[in-house]
Design a protein around this motif. Structure first.
Motif, mmCIF file in Angstrom:
data_model
loop_
_atom_site.group_PDB
_atom_site.id
_atom_site.type_symbol
_atom_site.label_atom_id
_atom_site.label_comp_id
_atom_site.label_asym_id
_atom_site.label_seq_id
_atom_site.Cartn_x
_atom_site.Cartn_y
_atom_site.Cartn_z
ATOM 1 N N THR B 131 0.726 -0.969 0.370
ATOM 2 C CA THR B 131 0.273 0.090 -0.066
ATOM 3 C C THR B 131 0.836 1.108 0.039
ATOM 4 O O THR B 131 0.820 1.995 -0.466
ATOM 5 N N TYR B 132 1.508 1.524 0.661
ATOM 6 C CA TYR B 132 2.943 2.173 0.826
ATOM 7 C C TYR B 132 3.053 3.091 -0.691
ATOM 8 O O TYR B 132 3.791 4.104 -0.893
ATOM 9 N N GLU B 133 3.790 2.385 -1.566
ATOM 10 C CA GLU B 133 3.874 2.271 -2.389
ATOM 11 C C GLU B 133 2.572 2.544 -3.772
ATOM 12 O O GLU B 133 2.794 3.152 -4.931
ATOM 13 N N LEU B 134 1.538 2.910 -3.081
ATOM 14 C CA LEU B 134 0.450 3.193 -4.546
ATOM 15 C C LEU B 134 -0.262 4.914 -3.704
ATOM 16 O O LEU B 134 -0.358 5.268 -2.690
ATOM 17 N N SER B 135 -0.364 5.203 -5.511
ATOM 18 C CA SER B 135 -1.035 6.884 -4.906
ATOM 19 C C SER B 135 -2.619 6.559 -4.300
ATOM 20 O O SER B 135 -2.920 5.362 -4.367
ATOM 21 N N GLY B 136 -3.400 7.422 -3.738
ATOM 22 C CA GLY B 136 -4.506 7.302 -2.627
ATOM 23 C C GLY B 136 -5.522 6.821 -3.777
ATOM 24 O O GLY B 136 -6.568 6.103 -3.392
ATOM 25 N N GLY B 137 -5.932 7.087 -4.647
ATOM 26 C CA GLY B 137 -6.662 7.145 -5.944
ATOM 27 C C GLY B 137 -6.439 5.621 -6.336
ATOM 28 O O GLY B 137 -7.513 4.614 -6.454
ATOM 29 N N MET B 138 -5.480 4.694 -6.475
ATOM 30 C CA MET B 138 -4.468 3.398 -6.745
ATOM 31 C C MET B 138 -5.790 2.772 -5.336
ATOM 32 O O MET B 138 -6.002 1.700 -5.259
ATOM 33 N N GLN B 139 -5.029 3.047 -4.068
ATOM 34 C CA GLN B 139 -5.635 2.551 -2.675
ATOM 35 C C GLN B 139 -7.201 2.396 -2.814
ATOM 36 O O GLN B 139 -7.261 0.946 -2.452
ATOM 37 N N GLN B 140 -7.781 2.920 -3.558
ATOM 38 C CA GLN B 140 -9.387 3.629 -3.046
ATOM 39 C C GLN B 140 -9.284 2.355 -4.554
ATOM 40 O O GLN B 140 -10.707 1.579 -4.637
ATOM 41 N N ARG B 141 -8.779 1.962 -5.753
ATOM 42 C CA ARG B 141 -9.065 1.252 -6.992
ATOM 43 C C ARG B 141 -9.042 -0.250 -5.949
ATOM 44 O O ARG B 141 -10.333 -0.997 -6.013
ATOM 45 N N VAL B 142 -8.267 -0.502 -5.141
ATOM 46 C CA VAL B 142 -7.968 -1.629 -4.814
ATOM 47 C C VAL B 142 -8.887 -2.694 -3.905
ATOM 48 O O VAL B 142 -9.991 -3.492 -3.360
ATOM 49 N N ALA B 143 -9.092 -1.184 -2.997
ATOM 50 C CA ALA B 143 -10.686 -0.810 -1.972
ATOM 51 C C ALA B 143 -11.844 -1.542 -2.518
ATOM 52 O O ALA B 143 -12.138 -2.528 -2.321
ATOM 53 N N ILE B 144 -11.787 -0.679 -4.089
ATOM 54 C CA ILE B 144 -12.936 -1.251 -4.449
ATOM 55 C C ILE B 144 -13.382 -2.745 -4.852
ATOM 56 O O ILE B 144 -13.890 -3.395 -5.067
ATOM 57 N N ALA B 145 -12.243 -3.542 -5.767
ATOM 58 C CA ALA B 145 -11.911 -4.499 -6.216
ATOM 59 C C ALA B 145 -11.965 -5.425 -4.650
ATOM 60 O O ALA B 145 -12.136 -6.492 -5.034
ATOM 61 N N ARG B 146 -11.264 -4.945 -3.662
ATOM 62 C CA ARG B 146 -12.145 -5.949 -2.579
ATOM 63 C C ARG B 146 -12.334 -6.407 -1.790
ATOM 64 O O ARG B 146 -13.550 -7.123 -1.663
ATOM 65 N N ALA B 147 -14.006 -5.409 -1.912
ATOM 66 C CA ALA B 147 -14.962 -5.381 -2.136
ATOM 67 C C ALA B 147 -16.218 -6.217 -2.923
ATOM 68 O O ALA B 147 -16.597 -7.087 -2.646
#
Ligand SMILES: Nc1ncnc2c1ncn2[C@@H]1O[C@H](COP(=O)(O)OP(=O)(O)OP(=O)(O)O)[C@@H](O)[C@H]1O
Ligand SMILES: [Mg+2]
Lengths: 252, 262
Positions: B131-147
């Motif tokens: 996660t520390y290597e990702l931008s805020g937008g990328m993190q939210q996309r991962v969160a969407i994929a996770r959900a």
């Protein structure tokens, strides 16, 4: 590279001043030995195996004691971190215990276990346990609530929430605890060994004192300092930094 | 009805006043596959309402029902994307997406599923990153994929793009629209942005505050993709803006009065 050079230069200057004081003959040799005498003493100590034996014994005490203190400290910390009852009942005493200097435990250990290695290990365990427990306790308290909420929306609860979220989320503070436990144990080890019947670095130190061997005293102090710095820098600080980075707690 | 709010109210225990009412009498019926936005001034209880649907906050009055079953705890039929960063930093991107499904299927299956949803949010290339290597937008996309990996019936999104810059937000809007059309999830989307709500939703629910309540409910029948200069969009924006302005001014006035008295 530049930093290494500065540090090297500093130590050369310190040794130079030391040698200057020695050459000026302001003090008798048994109070201020030459740095070269100390070097020779160290060298022959390593060659004839005496120092290595003491070092080996000290590391044995440390590894056993530190392992035990990490285990008991973690158990205590988890208990206090998870159970409000336990924390309200015993949390304050933990802080009180932590504030007791480890040398204070030496007489107690000697009365309980005699002058042998068991007493030394006991002091080392006591030295590391409380600081470990305090850190694990705050580790559990500081698990970001947001991560627990997120995990709960993904069908994670009870014990699963503990080992899949609280345990990994606690690792940065846990590592900090391990580093502090090592530092406290290391100090406790020297105090314990100093008053024991050996073997160990602390014992060698008290032996050197009894025979007024200032060269040995200084030599052993140098070894103790070097080991402390090297273990902290090469092992614990590195580990902690890696963990902090991965957990996103380090400012890039 | 698919998702029903019946006379829903929420009180928090308050040390000074005994009890603090966030909102009351919320009645909403949401159809399956609908994309519903909830708009409202800060503090009106949008996050609280969403958390209640997620089962993270208990319902103190009335009830919320999903397909006829009363909600009273979290469940895999509801996935949530939070405004705050909520990825697990000790797991890499792919492991994060696998988190909710790891225990429910074989490893190979879980991996396949994670890959599928990572592809959907265009992050396949980053699946081994932390996660520390990702931008805020990328993190939210991962969160969407996770959900989504959990295959929930309802996707709850609490200002998921609130902290992102305008450009990134537009890209993610398009991505979310595609995902929604592909997966046909029911989405409950909280936002501060009127434009965002109107651009994305089938329906916009506007909440007011003091006391918290629903003050308006618009169906938006415009074809997608919706352009910002579409006159109908502009007209709708204006209507909602006027409604919200009244509410926001109410809050500001109250706070200013309070300051003056203090
Ligand atoms: N756990 C809590 N305990 C007490 N009061 C709370 C709690 N959570 C929220 N509140 C209160 O409930 C009200 C609604 O909060 P909520 O976070 O739902 O608002 P919001 O509409 O999401 O606001 P924003 O747009 O700023 O995110 C606020 O007045 C807040 O202070
Ligand atoms: Mg909110």
């Amino acid at each position: 590279m530049k930093i290494a050079l500065k540090r090297l230069l500093f130590i050369v200057v310190v040794i130079g001043i030391w040698q200057g004081i020695y050459l000026a003959q302001l003090y008798p040799d048994y109070i201020v030995p030459s740095p070269f005498t100390v070097g020779e003493t160290l060298f022959s100590g390593f060659v004839d195996g005496e120092l290595l034996k003491a070092l080996g014994a000290s590391f044995k005490h440390l590894i056993i004691g530190l392992t035990l203190s990490i285990l008991t400290g973690t158990l205590l910390g988890v208990l206090l971190g998870k159970s409000r009852q336990a924390d309200e009942t015993a949390g304050m005493y933990l802080i009180a215990l932590q504030s007791i200097p480890s040398i204070v435990w030496v007489p107690l250990a000697i009365l309980l276990f005699g002058f042998g290695e068991l007493a030394v290990i006991f002091v080392v365990v006591i030295g590391g346990t409380f600081v470990m427990a305090l850190n694990v306790r705050s580790a559990i308290h500081n698990v970001p609530p947001q991560l627990k909420r997120a995990a709960r929306t993904m069908d994670t609860k009870g014990f699963e929430l503990f080992y899949r979220i609280e345990v990994p989320a606690s690792i940065p503070y846990f590592m900090q605890g391990v580093r502090l436990a090592w530092a406290f144990s290391w100090r406790a080890l020297m105090a314990g060994e100093f008053l024991s019947n050996g073997p160990g670095l602390g014992y060698s130190l008290s032996f050197a004192q009894d025979y007024a061997r200032m060269d040995q005293v200084i030599g052993i102090i140098i070894i103790i300092g070097v080991i402390g710095a090297v273990v902290d820098q090469l092992v614990f600080s590195k580990l902690e930094k890696n963990v902090m980075k991965r957990w996103g707690l380090l400012n890039k | 009805m698919f998702l029903e709010f019946n006379e829903v109210g929420k009180n928090f225990a308050d040390e000074q006043h005994g009890s603090f009412e966030v909102f009351s009498d919320i009645n909403l019926s949401i159809e399956e596959n609908q994309f519903v936005s909830i708009l409202g001034p800060s503090g009106c209880g949008k996050s609280t309402l969403l958390s209640m649907v997620a089962g993270l906050e208990d319902v103190t009055q009335g009830d919320i029902q999903l397909e006829g079953n009363e909600i009273n705890s979290p469940g895999p039929d509801r996935g949530m994307v939070f405004q705050e960063p909520s990825l697990f930093p000790w797991l890499n991107v792919k492991e994060n997406v696998m988190f909710p499904i790891k225990k429910k299927m074989s490893k190979a299956e879980a991996e396949k599923r994670a890959d599928h949803f990572l592809q959907m949010v265009h992050l396949s290339r980053f699946k081994n990153h932390y996660t520390y290597e990702l931008s805020g937008g990328m993190q939210q996309r991962v969160a969407i994929a996770r959900a989504l990996a959990m295959d929930p019936k309802v996707l709850l999104m609490d200002e998921p793009f609130g902290a992102l810059d305008e450009q990134t937000r537009h890209i993610l809007h398009d991505e979310l629209m595609k995902i929604w059309q592909e997966t046909r999830k029911t989405i409950l989307f909280v936002t501060h942005s009127i434009q965002e709500a109107i651009k994305l939703s089938d329906r916009v629910v506007v909440m007011g505050t003091r006391p918290g309540r629903v003050i308006a409910d618009f169906d938006i029948d415009l074809p997608r993709p919706r352009k910002r200069d579409n006159p109908e969009v502009i007209k709708l924006e204006k209507t909602v803006m006027d409604l919200l302005e009244v509410e926001i001014n109410k809050v500001l006035k109250e706070e200013l009065n309070h300051e003056d008295r203090a």
